[in-house]
Design a protein around this motif. Sequence first.
Motif, short mmCIF file in Angstrom:
data_model
loop_
_atom_site.label_atom_id
_atom_site.label_comp_id
_atom_site.label_asym_id
_atom_site.label_seq_id
_atom_site.Cartn_x
_atom_site.Cartn_y
_atom_site.Cartn_z
N PRO A 45 0.80 -1.23 0.00
CA PRO A 45 0.00 0.00 0.00
C PRO A 45 0.83 1.27 0.00
CG PRO A 45 -0.88 -1.57 1.59
CD PRO A 45 0.44 -2.12 1.11
N SER A 46 2.04 1.20 0.56
CA SER A 46 2.93 2.37 0.58
C SER A 46 3.90 2.38 -0.60
CB SER A 46 3.72 2.40 1.89
OG SER A 46 2.86 2.48 3.00
N GLU A 47 3.75 1.40 -1.50
CA GLU A 47 4.58 1.28 -2.71
C GLU A 47 6.05 1.02 -2.39
OE1 GLU A 47 3.82 4.64 -5.23
OE2 GLU A 47 1.80 3.93 -5.73
N VAL A 48 6.31 0.41 -1.25
CA VAL A 48 7.68 0.01 -0.92
C VAL A 48 8.05 -1.20 -1.79
CG1 VAL A 48 9.20 -0.86 0.89
CG2 VAL A 48 7.45 0.84 1.44
N PRO A 49 9.20 -1.16 -2.48
CA PRO A 49 9.62 -2.30 -3.32
C PRO A 49 10.23 -3.41 -2.46
CG PRO A 49 11.26 -0.58 -3.44
CD PRO A 49 10.14 -0.03 -2.58
N ILE A 50 9.39 -4.10 -1.72
CA ILE A 50 9.85 -5.04 -0.69
C ILE A 50 10.84 -6.07 -1.23
CG2 ILE A 50 9.12 -6.77 0.99
CD1 ILE A 50 6.41 -5.24 1.14
N PRO A 51 10.55 -6.80 -2.31
CA PRO A 51 11.51 -7.83 -2.76
C PRO A 51 12.87 -7.24 -3.14
CG PRO A 51 9.36 -8.15 -3.77
CD PRO A 51 9.32 -6.81 -3.12
N ALA A 52 12.88 -6.09 -3.80
CA ALA A 52 14.16 -5.48 -4.20
C ALA A 52 15.00 -5.13 -2.98
CB ALA A 52 13.91 -4.24 -5.05
N LEU A 53 14.38 -4.63 -1.94
CA LEU A 53 15.12 -4.24 -0.74
C LEU A 53 15.61 -5.47 0.02
CD1 LEU A 53 12.87 -1.32 0.54
CD2 LEU A 53 14.77 -1.25 -1.09
N SER A 95 12.65 2.95 4.69
CA SER A 95 12.09 3.90 5.66
C SER A 95 10.67 4.31 5.30
CB SER A 95 12.99 5.14 5.75
OG SER A 95 12.96 5.87 4.53
N ALA A 96 10.21 3.98 4.09
CA ALA A 96 8.85 4.32 3.68
C ALA A 96 7.82 3.32 4.19
CB ALA A 96 8.77 4.40 2.15
N CYS A 97 8.27 2.25 4.83
CA CYS A 97 7.35 1.25 5.39
C CYS A 97 6.64 1.84 6.61
CB CYS A 97 8.12 -0.01 5.78
SG CYS A 97 7.13 -1.23 6.69
N HIS A 98 5.30 1.78 6.61
CA HIS A 98 4.50 2.31 7.71
C HIS A 98 4.00 1.21 8.65
CE1 HIS A 98 4.66 6.22 5.92
NE2 HIS A 98 4.04 5.82 4.82
N ARG A 99 4.53 0.01 8.49
CA ARG A 99 4.16 -1.12 9.34
C ARG A 99 2.65 -1.37 9.36
NH1 ARG A 99 7.78 -3.38 12.70
NH2 ARG A 99 9.90 -2.51 12.72
N CYS A 100 2.05 -1.28 8.20
CA CYS A 100 0.61 -1.52 8.13
C CYS A 100 0.28 -3.01 8.27
CB CYS A 100 0.03 -0.97 6.83
SG CYS A 100 0.57 -1.87 5.34
N GLY A 101 1.25 -3.87 7.99
CA GLY A 101 1.06 -5.31 8.13
C GLY A 101 0.34 -5.97 6.97
N ASP A 102 0.05 -5.21 5.91
CA ASP A 102 -0.69 -5.77 4.78
C ASP A 102 0.06 -6.93 4.13
OD1 ASP A 102 -3.09 -5.08 2.90
OD2 ASP A 102 -1.40 -5.40 1.54
N ASP A 154 9.84 -5.72 10.19
CA ASP A 154 11.07 -5.76 11.00
C ASP A 154 12.29 -5.93 10.11
OD1 ASP A 154 9.54 -5.54 13.28
OD2 ASP A 154 9.54 -7.70 13.69
N LEU A 155 12.19 -6.78 9.09
CA LEU A 155 13.33 -7.00 8.20
C LEU A 155 13.64 -5.74 7.39
CD1 LEU A 155 12.66 -10.61 6.87
CD2 LEU A 155 14.13 -9.88 8.76
N LEU A 156 12.61 -5.01 7.00
CA LEU A 156 12.84 -3.76 6.26
C LEU A 156 13.56 -2.74 7.15
CD1 LEU A 156 9.48 -3.37 4.32
CD2 LEU A 156 11.72 -3.90 3.34
N ALA A 157 13.12 -2.63 8.40
CA ALA A 157 13.79 -1.70 9.32
C ALA A 157 15.25 -2.10 9.53
CB ALA A 157 13.04 -1.67 10.65
#
Length: 353
Positions: free
Chosen positions: A270-278, A314-321, A334-337
């Motif tokens: 939802p925050s458009e964080v590129p999770i797999p790339a990070l 840092s754009a992760c808002h921990r929404c848990g989606d 947690d892993l993103l942080a």
Amino acid sequence: MRAVESAGQMRAVVEAALAAGINHLETAPAYGPAEVHLGAALRELAIPPQHLLLTSKLLPGVDLASGQAQLRASLQRLGVARLDNLAVHGLNRPEHLDWALQGDGAALLGWAQAEGLVGQVGFSSHGSVALIERALASDRFGFCSLHLHLFDQERLPLARQALAAGIGVMAISPADKGGRLYDPPPELVEDCSPFAPLPLAYRFLLAAGVSTLTLGAAQPADLGWAVALAGADGPLTAAEQEALARLAEAGQRRLGAEACGQCRACLPCPSEVPIPALLRLRNLALGHGMTPFASERYNLIGRADHWWEALDASACHRCGDCLPRCPHGLPIPDLLAATHRLLAAPPRRRLWG
């Protein structure tokens, strides 16, 4: 793009490339004085045009008249009447593809071919899989340049799709953007043994059928890999397959239950964080000791326009989606942080931008 400090440096690199059996030179107006120096080298070395394949590129978005003037200027700088290949340089956004297929870009590419100024037309892309799929399905392009790396295999299915359709495929910077493999950390050297990481990564791509591998030489010695890998195509040997298996096992062992499998089930965020790339960068840093490379790439995020990701962890808002979608049950926020704490550093300038 790297041998640009002087005309003499470019000439030395081109001469070494020819001696190594290389017959394809790729450049771009966006690479500072590269075309000027390359044109001077071609003239001084008196290389017959039929002995080389020459590729240059144009950035998308220009109007027809400006694009025509830019192409003519490239030909003049290079001292040639025709390019074998002309690529759209950075087909990274949907509007870039629209420009190439329907807008002024379509008119420009058609004009360039009709006038005999270029042979085939292609594109380079740092964009999404969906965008590249659209480009490949358009029937407009004869070749593509993609990020295809041993340590980033997301686009390999696209390469296979292109090759099956008769579209040439070039791997963008397997040695540098593929992991700074010319300067591997001790962990990675150990993981790839008895092979060195860089030739093993090149062999992985050759065995996948990739048409062209780039070397990005800044000095003649950088072309030693071309000599070493001459004729090194064909399927992976049993020893190479075993080394790749050990490489994967070593990374998994160091990461343990926190290894990201790169399945992309966490998306869309939802925050458009590129999770797999990070988390891929985290995998490389912790799994294979590739922290300098991972940090370098991480700190380009948001600073390279459409050439790289826009948002870091840092754009992760921990929404848990993302949490219920991860098949491995990873604590993704947690892993993103942790990734941000591990890799964030003062920014470095891109080589070209």
